[in-house]
Design an enzyme around this catalytic site. Sequence first.
Site, PDB file in Angstrom:
ATOM      1  N   HIS A  21     -12.328   9.072 -98.097  1.00  0.00           N
ATOM      2  CA  HIS A  21     -12.543   9.782 -96.826  1.00  0.00           C
ATOM      3  C   HIS A  21     -13.825   9.306 -96.166  1.00  0.00           C
ATOM      4  O   HIS A  21     -14.788   8.954 -96.848  1.00  0.00           O
ATOM      5  CB  HIS A  21     -12.519  11.300 -96.996  1.00  0.00           C
ATOM      6  CG  HIS A  21     -13.575  11.873 -97.879  1.00  0.00           C
ATOM      7  ND1 HIS A  21     -14.797  12.280 -97.400  1.00  0.00           N
ATOM      8  CD2 HIS A  21     -13.591  12.124 -99.218  1.00  0.00           C
ATOM      9  CE1 HIS A  21     -15.521  12.777 -98.408  1.00  0.00           C
ATOM     10  NE2 HIS A  21     -14.819  12.685 -99.525  1.00  0.00           N
ATOM     11  N   ASP A  50     -15.352  11.045 -93.585  1.00  0.00           N
ATOM     12  CA  ASP A  50     -16.179  12.124 -93.038  1.00  0.00           C
ATOM     13  C   ASP A  50     -17.156  12.588 -94.123  1.00  0.00           C
ATOM     14  O   ASP A  50     -16.981  12.272 -95.305  1.00  0.00           O
ATOM     15  CB  ASP A  50     -15.316  13.305 -92.569  1.00  0.00           C
ATOM     16  CG  ASP A  50     -14.529  13.941 -93.694  1.00  0.00           C
ATOM     17  OD1 ASP A  50     -14.030  13.206 -94.584  1.00  0.00           O
ATOM     18  OD2 ASP A  50     -14.384  15.185 -93.701  1.00  0.00           O
ATOM     19  N   ASP A  87     -20.545  10.352-101.418  1.00  0.00           N
ATOM     20  CA  ASP A  87     -19.343  11.138-101.089  1.00  0.00           C
ATOM     21  C   ASP A  87     -18.987  10.955 -99.625  1.00  0.00           C
ATOM     22  O   ASP A  87     -19.487  11.673 -98.790  1.00  0.00           O
ATOM     23  CB  ASP A  87     -19.591  12.610-101.410  1.00  0.00           C
ATOM     24  CG  ASP A  87     -18.395  13.497-101.106  1.00  0.00           C
ATOM     25  OD1 ASP A  87     -17.271  12.983-100.999  1.00  0.00           O
ATOM     26  OD2 ASP A  87     -18.595  14.709-100.950  1.00  0.00           O
ATOM     27  N   GLU A 108     -11.624  15.340 -94.865  1.00  0.00           N
ATOM     28  CA  GLU A 108     -11.588  15.824 -96.249  1.00  0.00           C
ATOM     29  C   GLU A 108     -12.541  16.990 -96.468  1.00  0.00           C
ATOM     30  O   GLU A 108     -12.220  17.961 -97.155  1.00  0.00           O
ATOM     31  CB  GLU A 108     -11.927  14.684 -97.216  1.00  0.00           C
ATOM     32  CG  GLU A 108     -11.485  14.946 -98.662  1.00  0.00           C
ATOM     33  CD  GLU A 108     -12.519  15.717 -99.501  1.00  0.00           C
ATOM     34  OE1 GLU A 108     -12.129  16.255-100.544  1.00  0.00           O
ATOM     35  OE2 GLU A 108     -13.710  15.804 -99.104  1.00  0.00           O
ATOM     36  N   GLU A 109     -13.724  16.924 -95.855  1.00  0.00           N
ATOM     37  CA  GLU A 109     -14.720  17.986 -96.070  1.00  0.00           C
ATOM     38  C   GLU A 109     -14.394  19.243 -95.271  1.00  0.00           C
ATOM     39  O   GLU A 109     -15.120  20.233 -95.333  1.00  0.00           O
ATOM     40  CB  GLU A 109     -16.129  17.485 -95.698  1.00  0.00           C
ATOM     41  CG  GLU A 109     -16.582  16.239 -96.454  1.00  0.00           C
ATOM     42  CD  GLU A 109     -16.824  16.462 -97.951  1.00  0.00           C
ATOM     43  OE1 GLU A 109     -16.525  17.569 -98.442  1.00  0.00           O
ATOM     44  OE2 GLU A 109     -17.280  15.523 -98.613  1.00  0.00           O
ATOM     45  N   ASP A 153     -13.409   9.400-105.654  1.00  0.00           N
ATOM     46  CA  ASP A 153     -14.059  10.459-104.864  1.00  0.00           C
ATOM     47  C   ASP A 153     -14.538  11.587-105.775  1.00  0.00           C
ATOM     48  O   ASP A 153     -14.577  12.736-105.375  1.00  0.00           O
ATOM     49  CB  ASP A 153     -13.082  10.973-103.791  1.00  0.00           C
ATOM     50  CG  ASP A 153     -13.741  11.950-102.820  1.00  0.00           C
ATOM     51  OD1 ASP A 153     -14.969  11.906-102.658  1.00  0.00           O
ATOM     52  OD2 ASP A 153     -13.008  12.772-102.240  1.00  0.00           O
ATOM     53  N   HIS A 170     -22.840  17.419-102.131  1.00  0.00           N
ATOM     54  CA  HIS A 170     -22.828  18.387-101.030  1.00  0.00           C
ATOM     55  C   HIS A 170     -24.197  19.029-100.837  1.00  0.00           C
ATOM     56  O   HIS A 170     -24.315  20.056-100.175  1.00  0.00           O
ATOM     57  CB  HIS A 170     -21.766  19.454-101.270  1.00  0.00           C
ATOM     58  CG  HIS A 170     -20.365  18.936-101.131  1.00  0.00           C
ATOM     59  ND1 HIS A 170     -19.278  19.749-101.051  1.00  0.00           N
ATOM     60  CD2 HIS A 170     -19.880  17.676-101.024  1.00  0.00           C
ATOM     61  CE1 HIS A 170     -18.170  19.024-100.933  1.00  0.00           C
ATOM     62  NE2 HIS A 170     -18.516  17.754-100.918  1.00  0.00           N
TER      63      HIS A 170
HETATM   64 ZN   LIG Z   1     -15.421  13.541-101.343  1.00  0.00          ZN
HETATM   65 ZN   LIG Z   2     -17.190  16.120-100.593  1.00  0.00          ZN
END
Ligand SMILES: [Zn+2]
Ligand SMILES: [Zn+2]
Lengths: 472, 472
Positions: free
Chosen positions: B95, B97, B129, B163-164, B192, B442
């Site tokens: 991903h 994003d 990520d 994805e997020e 991921d 995150h």
């Molecule tokens: Zn991810």
């Molecule tokens: Zn993530």
Amino acid sequence: MDQFLEYVDKHQNDFVERLRKAVAIPSVSGDPAHRPDVFKMAEWLVEELKSLDAVVETRDLGKQDFHGTELDLPPIVLATVGTDPKKKTILVYGHYDVQPALLEDGWNTDPFTLVEDENNRLIGRGSSDDKGPVLGWMNVVDAHKALGLELPVNIMFCLEGMEESGSEGLDAFIFEEADKYFKDVDAVCISDNYWLGTSKPCLTYGLRGVSYFHMKVKGPAADLHSGVFGGTIHEPMTDLFKVMSKLVDVDGKILVPGIYEHVRALSDEEQKTYDDLSFKMEELHDAVGSKINIHDSIRETLQCRWRNPSLSIHGVEGGFYSPGDKTVIPACVTGKFSIRTVPDMNPKEVSALVVKFCQDEFEKLGSKNKLDVHCTHDGNYWLSSPDHPNYVAAAKAVETVYKVKPDLTREGGSIPVTLSFQDALKKNVLLLPMGRGDDGAHSINEKLDRSNYICGTQLLGAYLYEVSQITL
Amino acid sequence: MDQFLEYVDKHQNDFVERLRKAVAIPSVSGDPAHRPDVFKMAEWLVEELKSLDAVVETRDLGKQDFHGTELDLPPIVLATVGTDPKKKTILVYGHYDVQPALLEDGWNTDPFTLVEDENNRLIGRGSSDDKGPVLGWMNVVDAHKALGLELPVNIMFCLEGMEESGSEGLDAFIFEEADKYFKDVDAVCISDNYWLGTSKPCLTYGLRGVSYFHMKVKGPAADLHSGVFGGTIHEPMTDLFKVMSKLVDVDGKILVPGIYEHVRALSDEEQKTYDDLSFKMEELHDAVGSKINIHDSIRETLQCRWRNPSLSIHGVEGGFYSPGDKTVIPACVTGKFSIRTVPDMNPKEVSALVVKFCQDEFEKLGSKNKLDVHCTHDGNYWLSSPDHPNYVAAAKAVETVYKVKPDLTREGGSIPVTLSFQDALKKNVLLLPMGRGDDGAHSINEKLDRSNYICGTQLLGAYLYEVSQITL
Ligand SMILES: [Zn+2]
Ligand SMILES: [Zn+2]
Ligand SMILES: [Zn+2]
Ligand SMILES: [Zn+2]
């Protein structure tokens, strides 16, 4: 007195006009944007009181910290009508600020424009809480002045502008002035509560106290993802639910050992006071909007409201509280609950029992999280007696105006100023309401029935006559 | 393959520059203000992939309803390098994003400027990520092109920009294209997730599922004052605490009868897979920021994270959740909790057991309030096998690049796209992480170690060689 009663009845519309002017000033103490209106309301009262030949002064209470912004606190308005040392001096307390109100909250009419509907209800914010009662006292003075009659007592006014926002500064002021401005006070009368139901006046002689608790459970350093950590660590929320679920049972019985030990036993005499109250279960159902009453009788229901302790869980700070789904393990959660206290519970003892119980129950869990539970504030219960001459005088006044014996009631909530006046002045305090139980004081479409306003004004005046005659 | 490995090592800085460009585009999918940047990121990938001779196309996913505002969904970027029918086709998902990031959140450096610190950590939002891994695949193609080498397999890219933010539209797209764009896919590889710890690569072959529940208790028509009503009515919050406190014990054992019935027994063989994992309790303590672990051994802790169900209470909607004290009886409260599910639990059955248990426990209370409990969403667990040839190939690649056998791990959370690819394509899915367990995907100061990025690129390439040689 008959002359006075008749005058009030004949000049109803003048008094309603006075209320209209007061309601038109949106003196919302909780909204900084309306703070100037609270000051405007104080000025209006000062002018009105001066026009009634009262000796008026205002007292500055300083500044308020409103979420980091400094705001000027509205003044205490003090006024005295008469200083005859041969007469009794009655202190009347009221507040000139109101709850917030917006048309879009669901009001049928503009909240700050007094409207009289087809049932003669005077609708507007503050009509019942507490501008109507405050003006009631002023109407009494007005009527006497117009009739050229002397008042039977000296009246002292103490009017506050922050009641709906925590009465900041009031307590200190009362204790400070107890043997100064208030030194000649013989008795206190507060008209800032409501009839039990909708049909019969009452005298209120008791209030429950409240002790508020925060129970904090702290675990991880920050919120965690439940996928990664669920099942591997002690979760604060689990611990909180375990302990708080043990505080009270579904039928309202508090499960903290020892909590009922000092609750005064119900005497036969007290039992009788619940016999003939003007209240129906339907009124409870209407107020609750649901038939979730624990007890089916009025007697038990009112005993639970007035003279038994209760425990309510208010919420949790620190958890996920929004709509939707979030898979968080909150790091630190604080459960909020409070206990309503009654004679002869002692707040310090209540706090000690609750803290110990929570600590013991938490200990039993064997969690590695940390618990902190403490009482954030407490206010004691208040209990007077309907046998006190101040109440006997008020009961006679009710009979004069309404031709009935008043209900003798207590309330489940707290009105802290009551206890402050009693403790500071060491004089009897009487709660003598003007409005009905369905006035919706803090809700939309707040109203005061015209008959309550007018007969209420007569009642306050009649009370002054009766109390002037009695030995306190 | 040696030529390839050497090339990657020699051209490290070119690859770091590529990552710098990608991190510089703040493609935060969760912030409408950054939505144009998510599109910009897609365009950047399209150009970069085209320059590597990939055949690229984008697929529009339509509109998103963002709290009432319509937003364009970022496209799926599809790319194919090679269509040789004699070669295997490997689908790689990633991903483009990223999570939100603001300097004022506590970042030491601007989150969208890639910085390399003295420990050769590449710091920036999305470094780990998932921009690093996505570029890893592109670096592999780049190296082969530069060396004039043919790729051992056909590579197919499926890159997502939401994805997020819930992967809106992705599932439908995957199922729609299963026998179209994806029809020749032989195996799937997703990079991921993360190493278990910080020192050893891993292959991840299992994920827990999640079933989310709302338990609503409704009582009065509106919030009530606890002074007036406390002790006289059944309070929704009391009922909620009673029932929810019975869901799980402090040591994480779920108390819903039957919930463990279909949890797969731990075989001796599976038990052995926990013997030699590169993970220390200190790493758990660091991640949690506190020593509140339920179990003292790595083995039990990881079994609880990976292969046992868990139940977490997330919060309460409808109660008082702000700082301070408020004496409210909330009218309607909704408790939120979720269960992480594992083989061979069935979400429908889990839901039925939980609902029945809550209803039964509520029934026992004898409260007059109304209960509604239901599962708001569920996602099944996912379990592959390290014995599958796709995993065997990846394990060989790890040994080639890192000279160690990889940890074989599962994860406690969910990566729903994993199950979607497996169900839609009926092909094996491999999770082959690039970053370390402490990358802070995150969090603030997200990083990807330079060695993980470079060796990770080598690993992804080596995997393609190994999987090309094996019978799937
Ligand atoms: Zn991810
Ligand atoms: Zn993530
Ligand atoms: Zn009031
Ligand atoms: Zn009020």
